[in-house]
Design an enzyme around this catalytic site. Structure first.
Site, PDB file in Angstrom:
ATOM      1  N   GLY A  99     -20.083 -23.877 -91.736  1.00  0.00           N
ATOM      2  CA  GLY A  99     -20.175 -24.040 -90.295  1.00  0.00           C
ATOM      3  C   GLY A  99     -19.618 -22.834 -89.554  1.00  0.00           C
ATOM      4  N   TYR A 137     -19.500 -19.189-120.151  1.00  0.00           N
ATOM      5  CA  TYR A 137     -19.386 -18.141-119.130  1.00  0.00           C
ATOM      6  C   TYR A 137     -20.771 -17.731-118.622  1.00  0.00           C
ATOM      7  CZ  TYR A 137     -18.415 -13.616-116.995  1.00  0.00           C
ATOM      8  OH  TYR A 137     -18.348 -12.552-116.125  1.00  0.00           O
TER       9      TYR A 137
END
Length: 253
Positions: A99, A137
């Protein structure tokens, strides 16, 4: 050096304070600060965002720079450490700050990934995969790419652009928790084949401030230029599916 107000979000207060001091001296910028944030803890992320939004009226550039190397461990919320920190932590952080990013448009989100993404694909039956360290990973780095693509699509026309960046293989101290012998071996390899941090940061900075990069929202960058991904890493359907799964995992939906 550009005069930006910089907030370093870091779980280690001592390291953060050291980095702030160094940046102030080298960058001649006193407007550098740190705030505590542990991406392995969803409550820490929520607390950080609440405090940040109370203090800061703008967020022009968010750089998702944290990375957990190939380790088999679990976060406070029972996610595999690599997937939990590298993807879900950044996912929640970005969404909670989205936002403010939109209010500050034009703004950018730069997420660091790795070219190792190409060695694995996501398994939606086991997103929390935590068996082989290197594979977990790689999957987390692939998730970073999908995240940037979907964020770029969702923010199209809203003033927020997103980029996934492979900075190169950068010399760092990520081996600190391994044995002395392993650390010595890796240090030799890094000295021979890896790039220094300043060079590794160039593509990150490029995507954060370059006018040219703004044309490639959702793109994957290496060496300060957009780079073509493997076909499976450009699947918009998978990117959307990962976004929706991640919302459920961090309880955003």
């Amino acid at each position: 050096m550009r005069g930006a107000r910089v907030i370093i979000a870091c779980r280690d207060v001592d390291k953060a304070e050291k980095a702030v001091r160094e940046i102030k001296i080298r960058g001649h910028n006193v407007n550098v600060h740190h705030m505590e944030l542990d991406l392995a803890n969803m409550r820490s992320i929520q607390d950080f965002c609440k405090t940040f939004l109370q203090r800061e009226k703008r967020l022009d550039i968010l750089i998702n720079n944290a990375a957990m190397p190939s380790v088999l461990d679990w976060t406070e919320d029972n996610f595999s450490m690599c997937f939990g920190v590298n993807h879900l932590g950044h996912f929640l952080l970005t969404n909670l700050l989205l936002g403010r990013l939109k209010d500050s448009a034009p703004s950018r989100v730069v997420t660091l990934t790795c070219s190792n993404y190409k060695y694995q694909k996501l398994d939606f039956q086991d997103l929390n995969y935590n068996l082989l360290p290197f594979f977990t990973y790689c999957r987390s780095k692939l998730a970073n790419i999908y995240f940037s693509q979907e964020l770029g699509r969702m923010m199209e026309g809203k003033g927020v652009t997103a980029y996934a960046v492979h900075p190169g293989y950068v010399q760092s101290s990520w081996t600190d928790h391994y044995s002395i012998l392993f650390r010595m071996l890796v240090q030799v390899i890094m000295f021979m084949f890896f790039v220094p941090c300043e060079m590794g940061a160039q593509t990150v900075v490029y995507c954060a401030v370059s006018d040219e990069a703004a044309k490639h929202s959702g793109g994957y960058f290496t060496d300060c230029q957009p780079t073509t991904l493997r076909p499976f890493a450009r699947d918009a359907g998978v990117a959307k599916k990962l976004w929706e799964a991640s919302e459920r995992l961090v309880k955003l939906a």
